[in-house]
Design a protein around this motif. Sequence first.
Motif, PDB file in Angstrom:
ATOM      1  N   VAL A   1       0.781  -1.184   0.048  1.00  0.00           N
ATOM      2  CA  VAL A   1       0.155   0.056   0.130  1.00  0.00           C
ATOM      3  C   VAL A   1       0.916   1.279   0.025  1.00  0.00           C
ATOM      4  N   ALA A   2       0.830   1.890  -1.146  1.00  0.00           N
ATOM      5  CA  ALA A   2       1.780   3.158  -1.132  1.00  0.00           C
ATOM      6  C   ALA A   2       0.786   4.255  -0.801  1.00  0.00           C
ATOM      7  N   ILE A   3       1.540   5.128   0.201  1.00  0.00           N
ATOM      8  CA  ILE A   3       0.837   6.055   0.922  1.00  0.00           C
ATOM      9  C   ILE A   3       1.296   7.512   0.863  1.00  0.00           C
ATOM     10  N   ARG A   4       0.633   8.585   0.792  1.00  0.00           N
ATOM     11  CA  ARG A   4       1.313   9.867   0.723  1.00  0.00           C
ATOM     12  C   ARG A   4       2.186  10.239   1.959  1.00  0.00           C
ATOM     13  N   ASP A   5       3.592  10.282   1.846  1.00  0.00           N
ATOM     14  CA  ASP A   5       4.378  10.350   2.784  1.00  0.00           C
ATOM     15  C   ASP A   5       3.836  11.023   4.135  1.00  0.00           C
ATOM     16  N   GLU A   6       3.241  12.375   4.024  1.00  0.00           N
ATOM     17  CA  GLU A   6       2.865  12.992   5.336  1.00  0.00           C
ATOM     18  C   GLU A   6       1.834  12.124   5.938  1.00  0.00           C
ATOM     19  N   LYS A   7       0.897  11.562   5.109  1.00  0.00           N
ATOM     20  CA  LYS A   7      -0.172  10.704   5.832  1.00  0.00           C
ATOM     21  C   LYS A   7       0.079   9.500   6.516  1.00  0.00           C
ATOM     22  N   LEU A   8       1.255   8.887   6.203  1.00  0.00           N
ATOM     23  CA  LEU A   8       1.611   7.491   6.469  1.00  0.00           C
ATOM     24  C   LEU A   8       1.603   7.415   8.047  1.00  0.00           C
ATOM     25  N   PRO A   9       1.954   8.206   8.768  1.00  0.00           N
ATOM     26  CA  PRO A   9       1.911   7.781  10.282  1.00  0.00           C
ATOM     27  C   PRO A   9       0.579   7.812  10.860  1.00  0.00           C
ATOM     28  N   ALA A  10      -0.261   8.570  10.265  1.00  0.00           N
ATOM     29  CA  ALA A  10      -1.772   8.557  10.856  1.00  0.00           C
ATOM     30  C   ALA A  10      -2.326   7.294  10.337  1.00  0.00           C
ATOM     31  N   LEU A  11      -2.058   6.800   9.087  1.00  0.00           N
ATOM     32  CA  LEU A  11      -2.822   5.710   8.735  1.00  0.00           C
ATOM     33  C   LEU A  11      -2.232   4.529   9.557  1.00  0.00           C
ATOM     34  N   MET A  12      -0.847   4.490   9.759  1.00  0.00           N
ATOM     35  CA  MET A  12      -0.290   3.315  10.289  1.00  0.00           C
ATOM     36  C   MET A  12      -0.993   3.417  11.699  1.00  0.00           C
ATOM     37  N   SER A  13      -1.093   4.382  12.471  1.00  0.00           N
ATOM     38  CA  SER A  13      -1.618   4.527  13.774  1.00  0.00           C
ATOM     39  C   SER A  13      -3.358   3.764  13.878  1.00  0.00           C
ATOM     40  N   SER A  14      -4.021   3.951  12.640  1.00  0.00           N
ATOM     41  CA  SER A  14      -5.387   3.449  12.567  1.00  0.00           C
ATOM     42  C   SER A  14      -5.512   2.237  11.912  1.00  0.00           C
ATOM     43  N   LEU A  15      -4.383   1.501  11.374  1.00  0.00           N
ATOM     44  CA  LEU A  15      -4.367   0.392  10.516  1.00  0.00           C
ATOM     45  C   LEU A  15      -5.237  -0.895  11.287  1.00  0.00           C
TER      46      LEU A  15
END
Length: 306
Positions: free
Chosen positions: A65-79
């Motif tokens: 899953v490729a994710i916009r860099d600035e959004k990756l930490p937030a998505l990782m925490s809600s995964l």
Amino acid sequence: MTTTTPPAPLSPLEELAYAHRPSQLAVLADLVQTLSGVPAVTQLLVRGSLATGTADRLSDVDLVVAIRDEKLPALMSSLDAVMSTEFGALLPGWRDTIVGDLGGAGFVYLLPHDGHLLQLDLYLCPNSAVDALRRRIGPRLLWQQNRPDTGPHPDADADAQGETAAELARTAAAPADCPTLLVQAMVLHAMLRKRVLRGQEYIAYGLLHQLHATCRDVIRTALVPHSHHHGWYHLPDEVGRTTIGRECLAELTDALSGPPIPTVAQADQALERIVRLSGRLAPHAVAALSDEITAYRAYQSQEGQA
């Protein structure tokens, strides 16, 4: 899970191929449908046996899953929440320490599917690193986001890339607590059972060693949480100072004295030893995951009877 119907009309040969397609494709279709709706996601790519057409009924799903860099930490925490609510993941995601570093972070989930647990290897990759990842491992592109105004998302700026890289490094360096180690034990156990059933002795040997190391880490984390040592160094000196520590080391010695290439029954014993020791050393961890442990045992028992 999504149930897909075959396109019509099909030739007899095409019908036969469709009937014998890997059942994991339905899960993959669900993942693509859900994750492609997340604005931060820019590409979805499949790798492994599903990408090469060599999947069998035990194969896992390998999704990048490729994710916009600035959004990756937030998505990782809600995964975990996404995987639990959308796909019924049995356990929190285990931070995959087996997969090589491809510029992001890998997580393993166990998803109920057709009466058994399907392993999902989910790799989160910053959008700025996805081209390098594609050149390195050659996954197949399933979906790509295109915006009418700008086309594909541009690479993040240097600040966003640096912040995301720092967050990934912090996550990778964070020490595991006992609940995390229990999840790790169940995931490794699921992997080990699959390799034993496939007759892949070398991989089974390696996974059994990792289960033993997890047992060691449960003991050390519970009894010597502020230890500065790692691996197998100074274990008797640190843990063996108390009666309970010596008893735990005896359990660990018993585990290490078993056959290096396990049967399914021996793999089950390795997991039960970790759960039993965790219940004694860190009852809060077992209590926090009691429902998950019960459900996991039920699925493995069901698979053993199949």
